[in-house]
Design an enzyme around this catalytic site. Structure first.
Site, PDB file in Angstrom:
ATOM      1  N   ARG A 179       0.844  -1.203   0.000  1.00  0.00           N
ATOM      2  CA  ARG A 179       0.000   0.000   0.000  1.00  0.00           C
ATOM      3  C   ARG A 179       0.878   1.251   0.000  1.00  0.00           C
ATOM      4  NH1 ARG A 179      -4.601   0.013   4.431  1.00  0.00           N
ATOM      5  NH2 ARG A 179      -5.307   1.773   3.153  1.00  0.00           N
ATOM      6  N   CYS A 237      -1.244   5.746   9.210  1.00  0.00           N
ATOM      7  CA  CYS A 237      -1.611   4.480   8.566  1.00  0.00           C
ATOM      8  C   CYS A 237      -2.742   4.783   7.600  1.00  0.00           C
ATOM      9  CB  CYS A 237      -1.994   3.437   9.606  1.00  0.00           C
ATOM     10  SG  CYS A 237      -3.380   3.931  10.669  1.00  0.00           S
TER      11      CYS A 237
END
Length: 282
Positions: A179, A237
């Site tokens: 990611r 995050c």
């Protein structure tokens, strides 16, 4: 004070003269809904068996406010958060131990919020519920109302502060490496990372049993990622949950860090914010 506690030490504390308040924060990402499966039900898991005396806390409703411009898990309304903590029996002068189903992310979110809001004594059960060897309970306790009143302090980053920290200090991206590199993005609208951020998956802070690595190993890991003595450190995050787990790992290693709660879900929602892809921070 150590930010984590072992199951054996927790059992001793519960039998002692000053037992901690126990908060059960079982939660999972609801991405399973995309496959037609029902979302994880933390309350149902709690009612099926929890540590004796533990009170269930709902991450989505009590540790975050509704998704929006601030990301998928923005900060909760402080009055609402305070009410939820007092309902659970949290007082300023009573220790608190938080646990979840073992991943540690949700427990870390509760730990971070309580610490940021001024509670002086909060720890996370290392390894979560699977580490507990004692009996479980299915009854729902009715604790005496606590007196905790949130008084926020330092340690919180917004988008501009996170961008600045990526240039002047160390900004860690706690998401999975793919990611960060922009190879896949299953949840948010844009793939990639904040320019200057360093890939530091929070999953690498724990061993196969879900427990944190020893403090020395954690310090060595963060030093390898550029966290030097005196450096200012921030973490983000996807939505400020797994990043709280990384802040907890840093705390266990003796390294203070700040949390960008909006994280990538907030950052990527603004098309004017820059996005970096690939393994290079820049």
């Amino acid at each position: 004070m150590n930010a984590i506690i072992s199951a054996s030490d927790l059992a001793k504390d519960l039998a002692g003269a000053r037992p901690p308040v126990l908060l059960d924060v079982r939660w999972q990402l609801t991405a399973a809904k995309a496959a037609g499966e029902p979302p994880f039900d933390g309350r149902a898991a709690y009612e099926a068996g929890h540590l004796p005396g533990a009170v269930f806390v709902d991450l989505e409703r009590e540790l975050a406010s509704a998704p929006g411009k601030g990301g998928r898990h923005p900060l909760p309304d402080l009055a609402h958060f305070g009410t939820a903590m007092r309902r659970a029996g949290v007082s300023a002068g009573t220790p608190v131990v938080v646990y979840d189903g073992g991943q540690g992310w949700a427990a870390a979110r509760a730990w971070w919020l309580l610490r940021w809001a001024g509670h002086p004594d909060v720890r996370v059960l290392d390894g979560g519920l699977p580490s507990w060897e004692g009996p479980l309970d299915t009854s729902v306790p009715d604790p005496a109302e606590g007196d905790f009143v949130p008084e926020p302090g330092a340690g919180l980053l917004d988008a501009d502060a996170a961008a600045a920290l990526a240039r002047s200090g160390v900004l860690l991206d706690a998401r999975a490496g793919e990611r960060y590199r922009g190879e896949v993005e299953p949840i948010d609208p844009v793939a990639g990372h904040i320019p200057g951020a360093v890939s530091a998956p929070t999953t690498e802070n724990v061993g196969p049993d879900g427990r944190f690595l020893p403090a020395g190993e954690l310090r060595a890991r963060f030093e390898g990622l550029g966290v030097t003595e005196g450096a200012r450190v921030g973490v983000y995050c996807g939505s400020g949950v797994s990043a709280a787990h990384e802040v907890l790992a840093l705390a266990a290693a003796g390294i203070p860090a700040e949390l960008y709660v909006g994280s990538w879900s907030e950052w990527s929602s603004d098309p004017d914010r820059p996005v970096a892809v690939g393994p290079d921070p820049r």
